[in-house]
Scaffold this active site. Structure first.
Site, PDB file in Angstrom:
ATOM      1  N   SER A 142       0.795  -1.148  -0.128  1.00  0.00           N
ATOM      2  CA  SER A 142      -0.092  -0.003  -0.104  1.00  0.00           C
ATOM      3  C   SER A 142       0.690   1.247  -0.078  1.00  0.00           C
ATOM      4  O   SER A 142       1.712   1.438  -1.032  1.00  0.00           O
ATOM      5  CB  SER A 142      -0.933   0.076   1.018  1.00  0.00           C
ATOM      6  OG  SER A 142      -1.901   0.784   1.188  1.00  0.00           O
ATOM      7  N   ASP A 368      -9.267  -3.283  -6.031  1.00  0.00           N
ATOM      8  CA  ASP A 368      -8.869  -2.315  -4.873  1.00  0.00           C
ATOM      9  C   ASP A 368      -9.481  -1.175  -4.600  1.00  0.00           C
ATOM     10  O   ASP A 368      -9.608  -0.164  -5.517  1.00  0.00           O
ATOM     11  CB  ASP A 368      -7.190  -2.052  -5.251  1.00  0.00           C
ATOM     12  CG  ASP A 368      -6.686  -1.828  -3.739  1.00  0.00           C
ATOM     13  OD1 ASP A 368      -7.208  -1.218  -3.086  1.00  0.00           O
ATOM     14  OD2 ASP A 368      -5.472  -2.259  -3.888  1.00  0.00           O
ATOM     15  N   HIS A 396      -7.488  -5.628  -0.870  1.00  0.00           N
ATOM     16  CA  HIS A 396      -6.211  -4.936  -0.631  1.00  0.00           C
ATOM     17  C   HIS A 396      -5.180  -5.411   0.146  1.00  0.00           C
ATOM     18  O   HIS A 396      -4.091  -5.201   0.281  1.00  0.00           O
ATOM     19  CB  HIS A 396      -6.486  -3.377  -0.218  1.00  0.00           C
ATOM     20  CG  HIS A 396      -5.420  -2.508   0.010  1.00  0.00           C
ATOM     21  ND1 HIS A 396      -4.960  -1.684  -1.071  1.00  0.00           N
ATOM     22  CD2 HIS A 396      -4.855  -1.841   1.076  1.00  0.00           C
ATOM     23  CE1 HIS A 396      -3.934  -0.995  -0.729  1.00  0.00           C
ATOM     24  NE2 HIS A 396      -3.834  -1.143   0.567  1.00  0.00           N
TER      25      HIS A 396
END
Length: 417
Positions: A142, A368, A396
């Site tokens: 991320s 996502d 995610h």
């Protein structure tokens, strides 16, 4: 001083390093960064390559051994792993309402040095301290993937290889473009949630109406508003937390009042005391030469469907957070200054990335909620030699959910897939 301890499955060593607050001004004061070295038992003295893990965020401390992190066991088969508490988080010198300067302007000036560029320069000092001249590998999840792309831009000589999961940022999009792409993804995630739990749509409306019509207090004493409750949609992008809201709603009411169980659960989920930097730096993390000017709040006006009380919010930071959250309230003026700042330096170097020679593999999650697929694919095409894996099998949090994600990326870098 280093301290080593053992727990089942892990041998851990604590590392602290003093680094400049401003890497452009080494004599302008220092902070401390903390990182935990983790190695498999019996391999403590092996000459293993290093793998630096960069956590999602911004503003979240690194994974701890024993957390639900499927990737760590896979990584320890081949690497000596370093879990970095990015500056301002965890056991690194903290940055919060108690530790930041009381003067909002001074606090804002300090926080300019807590973005990905500074995190990468901290990592380079750690690398030299722990690995000498040897490049190391990096795994970015991320926001950690955003940091990995900054690493490839600023210090590619320090990298042996890079693995990125759910974290290929746009090289050029500002905060407005990021949120303009994000709101439709949030709406789609909310509709997936109500498709699974159709009875919850009316229950959410009932909770929001109850909160907006009464003075309901959380255990900490602050009022819970309907809009703050709606921020629980943040977790719908994670398979590990997708059902959490439903479990809260199952016990929401006792008669006509909200239950203590519900209020305690909401309190734990909506507060920013554990990660105030997320609220302060989320929008600035997208800025390069522009101000965010509270992009999520402004762009929201383009999506009138979010006026519906049952439509939950996602990974957005709104200025009213700094009125309603006690951990953020003292930082309101600082946040306003950060939102107006137009002088954020570049985070990525397209020219360096176009000439990249570091092996890179990236997982792009097709659905996502947090990171835009099209932005990620544009960046994948702009980084020379990057191998991409596009999948809709994971949300995610695929890296923590299934060791296969890291396994496949390692195989991709090695040319085995």
């Amino acid at each position: 001083m280093t301290v080593t301890f053992r727990r089942p499955g892990f041998v851990c060593t604590d590392h602290f390093l003093e680094v400049p607050l401003d890497h452009g001004d080494p004599d302008g004061g220092t902070i401390e960064v903390y990182a935990r070295e983790v190695v498999a038992p019996g391999r403590e003295h092996d000459d293993l390559p290093w793998l630096l893990f960069l956590q999602g965020g911004p503003g979240h401390k690194a994974t701890r051994p024993g957390d639900a992190a499927a990737w760590l066991g896979r990584a320890l088969r081949d690497y000596r792993v370093l879990l970095l508490d990015q500056r301002g988080t965890g056991r690194s010198t903290p940055a919060n309402r108690r530790t930041l300067p009381a003067d909002p302007a001074e606090a804002a000036r300090r926080l300019r040095h807590f973005r990905a560029d500074s995190i990468v320069r901290d990592a380079e000092l750690l690398r030299r301290a722990l690995a000498g001249d040897r490049p190391w590998s990096v795994l970015g999840q991320s926001f950690g993937g955003f940091c990995a792309v900054t690493y490839l831009s600023l210090a590619p000589e320090g990298l042996r290889e890079a693995f990125i999961t759910g974290g290929l940022p746009s090289l050029t999009a500002g905060a407005d473009e990021v949120y303009r792409a994000a709101y439709p993804r949030v709406r789609a995630a909310v509709e997936r949630y109500y498709a699974r739990y159709p009875g919850d749509r009316e229950l959410v409306r009932r909770v929001v109406g109850h909160l907006d019509g009464r003075d309901v207090r959380l255990p900490g004493g602050e009022r819970l508003t309907g809009r703050r409750f709606r921020t629980l949609g943040h977790d719908l992008g994670s398979s590990a937390h997708f059902d959490d809201l439903h479990h809260l709603l199952e016990e929401a009411f006792e008669g006509e009042e909200l239950s203590d169980t519900f209020l305690h659960g909401v309190d734990a989920a909506v507060g920013y005391a554990r990660h105030p930097l997320y609220a302060l730096l989320h929008e600035p993390s997208y800025c390069q030469g522009t101000a965010s000017n509270w992009a999520a709040q402004r762009v929201l006006e383009e999506f009138p469907e979010f006026e519906e009380p049952a439509m939950l919010f996602g990974e957005m930071i709104y200025p009213w957070f700094f009125d309603e959250d006690p951990a953020l309230r003292p930082l309101k003026e600082c946040a306003e200054m950060l939102a107006r700042d137009e002088e954020w330096p570049p985070l990525y170097d397209p020219g360096v990335l176009a000439a990249n020679t570091v092996p890179v593999a990236a997982a792009v999650y097709h659905d996502d909620m947090y990171v835009d697929r099209e932005h990620s694919l544009e960046t994948a095409a702009a980084v020379r030699g990057l191998r991409r894996w596009i999948t809709n099998e994971y949300a995610h949090n695929g890296l923590t959910a299934d060791s296969y994600v890291l396994d496949r990326l390692i195989d991709m870098v090695r040319g085995e897939v």
